[in-house]
Design an enzyme around this catalytic site. Sequence first.
Site, PDB file in Angstrom:
ATOM      1  CD  GLU A 501      -3.148  -0.837   0.307  1.00  0.00           C
ATOM      2  OE1 GLU A 501      -3.085   0.134  -0.460  1.00  0.00           O
ATOM      3  OE2 GLU A 501      -4.107  -1.613   0.360  1.00  0.00           O
ATOM      4  N   GLY A 502       1.968   1.222  -0.715  1.00  0.00           N
ATOM      5  CA  GLY A 502       2.900   2.344  -0.732  1.00  0.00           C
ATOM      6  C   GLY A 502       3.979   2.117   0.303  1.00  0.00           C
TER       7      GLY A 502
END
Length: 827
Positions: A501-502
């Site tokens: 998620e990043g």
Amino acid sequence: MSTVIPFLAILLATGLASYHRWRMPVWAALTACLLVACWLLGANPTATFIAAAITAIIAIPLLIPGLRKAAITTPLLKFYTKILPPLSDTERTALEAGTVGFEGELFSGKPNWDLLLSQPKPVLTEEEQAYLDGPTEDLCRMVDNWDIDHVRADLPPEMWEYIKRNKFFGLNIPKEYGGLGFSALMNHKVIQKLASISSVVSSTVGVPNSLGPAELLMHYGTEDQKRHYLPRLADGREVPCFALTGPFAGSDATSIPDYGIVCMGEWQGAQVLGIRLTLNKRYITLAPVATLIGVAFRMYDPDHLLGDKEDIGISLALVPRDTAGLEIGRRHFPLNSPFQNGPIKGRDVFVPLSQLIGGEDYAGQGWRMLMECLSIGRSITLPSTASGGSKMGAVTVGSYARIRKQFGLSIGRFEGVEEPLARMGGHAYAISALSQATAAAVARGENPAVPSTISKYHCTEMGRIVAKDVMDIIGGKGIILGPRNFAGRAWQASPIAITVEGANIMTRSLMIFGQGAILCHPWVMKEMKAAMLADPTVRINEFDGALFGHIGYAISNAVRSFWFGLTGSRFGSAPGDNYTRRYFRKLNRYSANLALFADVSMLMLGGKLKFKESLSGRLGDVLSQLYIISSMLKRYQDEGQPVSDQPLLAWAVHDSVNKIETALSTALRNFPIRPVAWVLWPIIFPLGRRAQAPSDRLGHKVASLLMTPSDARDRLAEGVFTTPTALNPGGRIVSYLPKFVLAEPVERKFQKALKNSDIEALEFDQQLVEGVREGWITDEEAAQLKELRELTLDTITVDDFDTEELRSAGYADLIARERREHEREVA
């Protein structure tokens, strides 16, 4: 002295007006009154006249709107439009995607604490609590981590069936579409509990309930898409995954090379208008078992079959697994945590336009759709996973540290062990509060873009530290893998949450402050929007209001920063009880510091600020810690301000405050425009840095709390799977602590008598017999000590294996291949 007094009067009026944020007319009237008083009391007339003239020169242009707009606002607007950093469409979409909640107050320099404390306490419905106590508890009981992680590298079939039958994939799908219709808070509670026993199970359940086809369909899907797919996703007939990440673009959807060409093609025996996809994705959770794949790609229409635009933009589509040309690759193996994850490829994969999520109306809207939904994964799945693991780790290792002895003393009594124990307790308390606060924001209908990045980054980072401390304390118990090991796989898996998620590096250095400085700032977004208005009159009016609001805000934050720093935040109105009021006052100070520093950075660096990633990261740290402390104070209030929780709260607050001052001082020491840093330092730190890391005395209290049964320890453990089953070694260790504490006085009495005796027995059981005969202990106490011995042995015992058990399935093939090669060489 009478010469100076009028000018001091101006400073006093300015300071009072700035601190309290009184409007300009109030400042002018107050200054005038003080100057009249100076004159009446005999101050130097010339000095008084000069002070009055200075006041008039400042006040008159600012108080007359027409003069102010013509002489000041218009030139500044021209200058502002020149220095305003250009925003790409993708940046603008990202900034406008989220909503602003209480985090906006933290950027104000004067937080309205009533907004935070008046938020309803996060609670589950009776139906949700029953599901948590029933199917979720039962699913946890089914978990055999050794079987999942080492033997199968997968969930057993009966667990897959149980998950589908009980609609774990449909936690947040509305009931009208066949789901459970639970809240985001319930989603958090389920993932937290599952993560406390198995990261594989929690990720398997968490991903379909965060960013994926169901979430996107609920927000953007056509009614036909919802009615067809959502019931099938809810009951597991369809297993979803979402394919975003690729080899050359990571999670950056704006740069993905995957593309789809609008064309005619065959679908279910008919010629229809659709998209021919070419894609190459990797790291896709659930891909190996997915039946419905969400795909992000760039959509092109070279033949203008849809309109005049050729590059339509990022779009999202649903592709069934059996679609021709789609290839689900072999599995990835993420750090001995074998949740289903793998690559997806495809060439000339044709799907009709009806498979676009939202239909043709949402073609090219994929980036906005992703930005609006990504926060769910960041807000719930990853923070909840960190919360479950950290809370379980803290209470289990607290029990272990009391039970495990070295040199006749529980290892938790050694100061070297107390330090990581305290860190575990403080971090678990902070993670729990932060993850719940962010989930509660989603449950209230917010789309918390900034809190989601704060929560994702700091929960996973603190979770990794807790996992390290767990391993450090339990030593060999943690490094010897097997059914009795409750920590080794969690330690191996801890970097996974850091990267998804990043990646956390990007989240900290680009996203937290990058979004926060614009979204949360009370004036920056208003100024930007005003400067882009087309109507000149409206543009001037809107910009004038925003500009002078911003100027007053900046002056106020400078005054408040200096005053709070000079007084050690001991004064000023603040909520809370006698214990927490000091913490709220500290937050008032650091909120003003952040607001001031952010304004100066944006003014002096302009568009270059987004390339100053170290500075952005440090200011993001300040915002993050403010939000974390706020979450903890809200939790403390919601739980009735329990006195027994105060050591955990105090440790976590002191840790956060120390991090705030470290971030501020490091940012100042490295600020690229040195004279500006020299001016800011005495405003922010007029008495120098004062915050310290949590003391050893406080750490001792937290460590003792983890090692002693209490209501505070129970609250910390709330929501994790501590049921002492045969498959839950951590739960068993937690259950042993009360018995061990009760037996300690008997054990000390027996050991003391044994040490001073001449008994020759070497075996423990025989020593107990001798102790009863000598009258040191009773038969009941001997049975108690024998049970204690068995519990201790179960706590510290590790597994062992035959060599063949540890060899992989490919070992026999390797030996056969080597034998054949040897035979060829001999021949």
